[in-house]
Motif scaffolding. Sequence first.
Motif, PDB file in Angstrom:
ATOM      1  N   TYR A 182      17.956  23.645   7.965  1.00  0.00           N
ATOM      2  CA  TYR A 182      18.530  22.142   7.907  1.00  0.00           C
ATOM      3  C   TYR A 182      19.640  22.416   6.684  1.00  0.00           C
ATOM      4  CZ  TYR A 182      14.801  21.424   4.474  1.00  0.00           C
ATOM      5  OH  TYR A 182      13.615  21.590   3.650  1.00  0.00           O
ATOM      6  N   GLY A 183      20.372  21.363   6.606  1.00  0.00           N
ATOM      7  CA  GLY A 183      21.720  21.262   5.808  1.00  0.00           C
ATOM      8  C   GLY A 183      21.402  21.355   4.341  1.00  0.00           C
ATOM      9  N   SER A 184      20.263  20.686   3.795  1.00  0.00           N
ATOM     10  CA  SER A 184      20.261  20.570   2.362  1.00  0.00           C
ATOM     11  C   SER A 184      19.364  22.066   1.775  1.00  0.00           C
ATOM     12  CB  SER A 184      19.293  19.574   1.970  1.00  0.00           C
ATOM     13  OG  SER A 184      18.224  19.717   2.519  1.00  0.00           O
ATOM     14  N   LEU A 185      19.056  23.133   2.697  1.00  0.00           N
ATOM     15  CA  LEU A 185      18.661  24.255   2.246  1.00  0.00           C
ATOM     16  C   LEU A 185      19.471  25.065   1.526  1.00  0.00           C
ATOM     17  CD1 LEU A 185      16.344  25.413   5.329  1.00  0.00           C
ATOM     18  CD2 LEU A 185      15.498  24.506   2.958  1.00  0.00           C
ATOM     19  N   PRO A 186      19.141  25.926   0.532  1.00  0.00           N
ATOM     20  CA  PRO A 186      20.086  26.724   0.130  1.00  0.00           C
ATOM     21  C   PRO A 186      20.869  27.683   0.876  1.00  0.00           C
ATOM     22  CG  PRO A 186      18.303  26.478  -1.610  1.00  0.00           C
ATOM     23  CD  PRO A 186      18.072  25.918  -0.178  1.00  0.00           C
ATOM     24  N   PRO A 187      21.748  28.299   1.001  1.00  0.00           N
ATOM     25  CA  PRO A 187      22.580  29.128   1.757  1.00  0.00           C
ATOM     26  C   PRO A 187      21.662  30.538   1.916  1.00  0.00           C
ATOM     27  CG  PRO A 187      24.277  28.648   0.140  1.00  0.00           C
ATOM     28  CD  PRO A 187      22.989  27.695  -0.080  1.00  0.00           C
ATOM     29  N   GLY A 188      20.985  30.916   0.710  1.00  0.00           N
ATOM     30  CA  GLY A 188      20.197  32.114   0.795  1.00  0.00           C
ATOM     31  C   GLY A 188      19.080  32.007   1.773  1.00  0.00           C
ATOM     32  N   THR A 189      18.233  30.613   1.581  1.00  0.00           N
ATOM     33  CA  THR A 189      17.184  30.404   2.363  1.00  0.00           C
ATOM     34  C   THR A 189      17.551  30.276   4.092  1.00  0.00           C
ATOM     35  OG1 THR A 189      16.373  29.088   0.394  1.00  0.00           O
ATOM     36  CG2 THR A 189      15.456  28.698   2.696  1.00  0.00           C
ATOM     37  N   LEU A 248      12.830  20.538  -5.179  1.00  0.00           N
ATOM     38  CA  LEU A 248      13.318  21.902  -5.469  1.00  0.00           C
ATOM     39  C   LEU A 248      14.745  22.102  -4.990  1.00  0.00           C
ATOM     40  CD1 LEU A 248      10.149  24.249  -5.028  1.00  0.00           C
ATOM     41  CD2 LEU A 248      11.207  23.438  -7.226  1.00  0.00           C
ATOM     42  N   GLU A 249      15.087  21.494  -4.014  1.00  0.00           N
ATOM     43  CA  GLU A 249      16.411  21.395  -3.249  1.00  0.00           C
ATOM     44  C   GLU A 249      17.362  20.535  -4.293  1.00  0.00           C
ATOM     45  OE1 GLU A 249      15.751  19.819   0.748  1.00  0.00           O
ATOM     46  OE2 GLU A 249      14.522  21.609   1.549  1.00  0.00           O
ATOM     47  N   ALA A 250      16.849  19.498  -4.872  1.00  0.00           N
ATOM     48  CA  ALA A 250      17.778  18.772  -5.652  1.00  0.00           C
ATOM     49  C   ALA A 250      18.145  19.484  -6.895  1.00  0.00           C
ATOM     50  CB  ALA A 250      17.108  17.647  -5.855  1.00  0.00           C
ATOM     51  N   VAL A 251      17.237  20.258  -7.457  1.00  0.00           N
ATOM     52  CA  VAL A 251      17.321  21.267  -8.599  1.00  0.00           C
ATOM     53  C   VAL A 251      18.318  22.222  -8.244  1.00  0.00           C
ATOM     54  CG1 VAL A 251      16.319  22.995 -10.125  1.00  0.00           C
ATOM     55  CG2 VAL A 251      14.989  20.707  -9.537  1.00  0.00           C
ATOM     56  N   HIS A 252      18.302  22.651  -6.990  1.00  0.00           N
ATOM     57  CA  HIS A 252      19.276  23.715  -6.601  1.00  0.00           C
ATOM     58  C   HIS A 252      20.508  23.207  -6.597  1.00  0.00           C
ATOM     59  CE1 HIS A 252      21.110  26.769  -4.052  1.00  0.00           C
ATOM     60  NE2 HIS A 252      20.267  27.873  -4.354  1.00  0.00           N
ATOM     61  N   ASP A 253      20.761  22.031  -6.245  1.00  0.00           N
ATOM     62  CA  ASP A 253      22.261  21.292  -6.108  1.00  0.00           C
ATOM     63  C   ASP A 253      22.546  20.903  -7.751  1.00  0.00           C
ATOM     64  OD1 ASP A 253      22.011  21.056  -3.499  1.00  0.00           O
ATOM     65  OD2 ASP A 253      21.281  19.055  -3.461  1.00  0.00           O
ATOM     66  N   LYS A 293      18.956  31.963  -8.146  1.00  0.00           N
ATOM     67  CA  LYS A 293      18.386  33.146  -7.224  1.00  0.00           C
ATOM     68  C   LYS A 293      16.987  33.066  -7.017  1.00  0.00           C
ATOM     69  CE  LYS A 293      22.713  36.045  -7.347  1.00  0.00           C
ATOM     70  NZ  LYS A 293      23.220  37.219  -8.011  1.00  0.00           N
ATOM     71  N   LYS A 294      16.520  32.895  -8.382  1.00  0.00           N
ATOM     72  CA  LYS A 294      14.912  32.691  -8.403  1.00  0.00           C
ATOM     73  C   LYS A 294      14.546  31.800  -7.689  1.00  0.00           C
ATOM     74  CE  LYS A 294      14.708  35.629 -12.471  1.00  0.00           C
ATOM     75  NZ  LYS A 294      14.581  35.502 -13.955  1.00  0.00           N
ATOM     76  N   LEU A 295      15.137  30.592  -7.672  1.00  0.00           N
ATOM     77  CA  LEU A 295      14.879  28.997  -7.304  1.00  0.00           C
ATOM     78  C   LEU A 295      14.858  29.432  -5.883  1.00  0.00           C
ATOM     79  CD1 LEU A 295      13.989  26.145  -7.411  1.00  0.00           C
ATOM     80  CD2 LEU A 295      16.315  25.738  -7.816  1.00  0.00           C
ATOM     81  N   ASP A 296      15.963  30.038  -5.264  1.00  0.00           N
ATOM     82  CA  ASP A 296      16.161  30.429  -3.765  1.00  0.00           C
ATOM     83  C   ASP A 296      14.911  31.000  -3.245  1.00  0.00           C
ATOM     84  OD1 ASP A 296      17.455  30.509  -1.458  1.00  0.00           O
ATOM     85  OD2 ASP A 296      19.403  31.001  -2.099  1.00  0.00           O
ATOM     86  N   ASP A 297      14.550  31.853  -3.852  1.00  0.00           N
ATOM     87  CA  ASP A 297      13.095  32.692  -3.560  1.00  0.00           C
ATOM     88  C   ASP A 297      12.155  31.756  -3.495  1.00  0.00           C
ATOM     89  OD1 ASP A 297      14.722  35.133  -3.380  1.00  0.00           O
ATOM     90  OD2 ASP A 297      14.096  35.774  -5.435  1.00  0.00           O
ATOM     91  N   ILE A 298      11.906  30.764  -4.406  1.00  0.00           N
ATOM     92  CA  ILE A 298      10.844  29.872  -4.615  1.00  0.00           C
ATOM     93  C   ILE A 298      10.995  28.819  -3.047  1.00  0.00           C
ATOM     94  CG2 ILE A 298       9.985  28.098  -5.739  1.00  0.00           C
ATOM     95  CD1 ILE A 298      10.683  29.446  -8.218  1.00  0.00           C
ATOM     96  N   ILE A 299      12.139  28.454  -2.952  1.00  0.00           N
ATOM     97  CA  ILE A 299      12.368  27.510  -1.693  1.00  0.00           C
ATOM     98  C   ILE A 299      12.064  28.215  -0.438  1.00  0.00           C
ATOM     99  CG2 ILE A 299      14.043  26.234  -0.725  1.00  0.00           C
ATOM    100  CD1 ILE A 299      15.313  25.567  -3.236  1.00  0.00           C
ATOM    101  N   GLN A 300      12.322  29.577  -0.358  1.00  0.00           N
ATOM    102  CA  GLN A 300      12.081  30.279   0.857  1.00  0.00           C
ATOM    103  C   GLN A 300      10.498  30.349   1.005  1.00  0.00           C
ATOM    104  OE1 GLN A 300      13.907  34.155   0.908  1.00  0.00           O
ATOM    105  NE2 GLN A 300      15.724  33.045  -0.098  1.00  0.00           N
TER     106      GLN A 300
END
Length: 714
Positions: free
Chosen positions: A316-323, A548-553, A580-587
Amino acid sequence: QGDYNYSFSTGEVLKHLNKFYKRKEIQRLGVENGLDARLFHQAFISFRKYIMESSSVSADLHIILNDICCGAGHVDDLFPFFLRHAKQIFPMLDCMDDLRKISDLRLPPNWYPDARAIQRKIIFHAGPTNSGKTYHAIQRFLSAKSGIYCGPLKLLAHEIFQKSNDANVPCDLVTGEERVFANEDARQAPHVACTIEMCSTNTPYEVAVIDEIQMIRDPARGWAWTRALLGLCAEEIHVCGEPAAIDLVTELMYTTGEEVEVRNYKRLTPLTVLDYPLESLDNLRPGDCIVCFSKNDIYSVSRQIEARGLECAVIYGSLPPGTKLEQAKKFNDPDDPCKILVATDAIGMGLNLCIRRIIFNSIVKPTVNEKGEKEIDSITTSQALQIAGRAGRFGSSFKQGEVTAMHRDDLVRLREILGEAVPPVRAAGLHPTPEQIEMFAYHLPDATLSNLIDIFVSLSQVDGMYFVCNIDDFKFIADMIQHIPLNLRSRYVFCTAPLNRKEPFVCTTLLKFARQFSRNEPLTFDWLCRHTKWPLAAPKNIKELIHLEAVHDVFDLYLWLSYRFLDMFPDAVLVRDIQKKLDDIIQIGVCNITKLIRASQSAAAPGTAEVVPEDFPLSKDARVVSGRQGAASTEALSIAVEAAGLRRARSSRPSRLGSRQEDLKSYGRGSLANRLLREGLLTQEMLRQLESEWQDQHRNGRYGIALGNLWDSD
C-alpha cells in the motif's frame, strides 16, 4: 451623525448603500480595480459600517450622501470613496498593476529561455499499460550521449538508475531525499534518473524522457510535468503516457513552435474482463491480486486470506519503497509459498509484478478534486485501466491477464468503466515560483505567506490550456509555521517539503525542525534519535506499524531538508543508515501483518478498536466509516449502513435483502456501533429505526441517492 447633521434617515442611507452594492456596473468597476466578489463584499461591509457608525465621515463623502438622498446625485458617485476605503483595508489594491503582472501565468513557455533557444524534437509514445511505450523511450535514452529520465515515483527513478548502470551506462539518481552518483569520485554522470520535481531545466541533454505525461492534469503535482515539458533543454523529448494527453501536448508544443511526432503502441499481451466475479476468497488462485482502496480493507482481506491457510503479500502507498520491493519480490518468487497479493492502487505504477488476475475488491475510491475537497466516487476509466493493465505483464510467467471484481454488480459497473473512452486531458498544471512569491512579498511586506499565496492565486491569469494547482498542503504548512521567525525563502522551502498531513507525528516533527532551524541550531543525528526514540522495536500491532511508517516519513523529511540546508541538517549519511534499518523492521511487521491485526483487535480497549472487525462487511463500508468518524456519529453509522448495501443497489432479488439484513446485524455488533451505544450517541431504538429505514430504502432502490445526499450534507 458625528460632526454633521444628516437631513435624511439611517434607513434611507442603507437603502442607497444596498443599491450601490447591487449595481452590476459597480461590481465591474470593483473587479477592474482588483476587488473580486469576495473582496468586494468584505470591502462593502466595512465601508457600510464606516458610514453608519463612524463619528468622522469626511465632508466630501457627507455632501455626496446628502445629494444622493435628496435626488441630486447618483449612487455611482460613491465609488471613489468606496475604493479609497477599500485600499485602506486591502493595501494590495495600491500596487494591483504590479501584482497582476507578477501573477500573469498566460505565457509559461517564456519562463524557460534556455529551452526556447534550441529547436527540440518531441516524440510522444502513446499506449496503454504493458504496451512497451516506456521501454522504447528508455532504449533511446540509453543510446544517447547524455540523458535525463523524469518519473512520478522514487521507485521508477531507482529502476531506471539500476537498469542504466547494469547496461554500463553511468547514471546518477536524484530524488527529493537522495543523491547517488554512478562515479565513485562523485563526478556528475552524463545520464540521470530523477523524480520529476527534481529535474534540472538548465542542464543540456541529448535525450529526455518524461514518463506518465497524463499526470500533467494532476490537481496537486501537474505543475512538475508542465515544467519538464516546457523547460527541459534536450534535443529530443520522449514523452510516454496515455493517448488522452496527445492533443494537449500537441497544443502546448504549438505555442513553443515545436512539432510532436506520435508513436502509438498496443498492449503486448491480451487482457480479458471475466464474465464472473470472485464472490468468495475461497475461489482465489495463485497469481491473484486483490485491489482495495483503503488500509482497513487491506487488513481485513489479508486476515481472511491467511485464515484460509494461504500466504499473501501486502503493498500500500504509505509503505517505504524498500518494503514494497521486498513484498513484490516475495510475490513474484516462484519458489515462495506466497501466491496472493493484496494491494491498493499503489501497484498501478513503479512495480514489476507477475499477476495473473486483478480482482477489484471495490470500485469506489476516495479522491481529492480540483478544489482540494475530498470526495468518494467510482474509479475513473484511466485508473481502472492502469490497475487492470498490471495483469499478464509482458515477459512474466502469465502470458495473458484477467480482470474481475469481488461482487457481481461491481463487475457490471467495472465492465462499463473499462469500456468507456478515457476523457482527453484538457489542461496542464502551474504553480507559483519562489521568485514570484518574493516579488509579491516585496509589495506586501506585512502579508503572511499563506495570504500571499491566496492573493497570488486570486489574481493569477491563465489561458484555457492551464490551471493553477491546488496548494492546500503548501498553505497547511505555511499556517502551521507562521509564528516561527524565518526568512521568506527558507519559509517557502519548508512549505514545499513532502508532508503527510494525516500523520500528527510527522507534522509536529516538521514544526520542531522549523523552530530549531529558526534558532540557528543544527538538527543533529542525536537530536533526531531522541525525538523518534530510536532504536525502535518490531511492531506488535497495527498502531505500532503505522507509527513506524510515520517515523520513516520523518527520516525522509530530514533527508529532503538536508539537501536544501546542508549545514542545518548535517547528518544525512547517519540518518540514511538508520532509515534502511527501519525499512527492515517495517518489512518484518508487514510479513506478520495478520498477527498484528489479531493483536490490535484483542488488545484494543473497549470502544477503541483500531481496525475493522473481521465480520465487518468488506470494501467501501470500512472506508466510509473510517474516513467519517469526525462527522455526526449517527450520520456516520447511517452512511456505513447504506454503503454496505450500495454495492448491491442495482439488484432487486429477494435473496439479496436477506443477506444484507444479515450484514446489518453483523454491523450492529461491530466496534463503532457498540461505541456509539456506550457513549449515548446511539440508542437501541435508533439502531432499529436505521435498520427499518435501510430496508425501506432497499425496497425503493434508494441507496445511491440516500448516500449521496448524506455525503453532500457534510
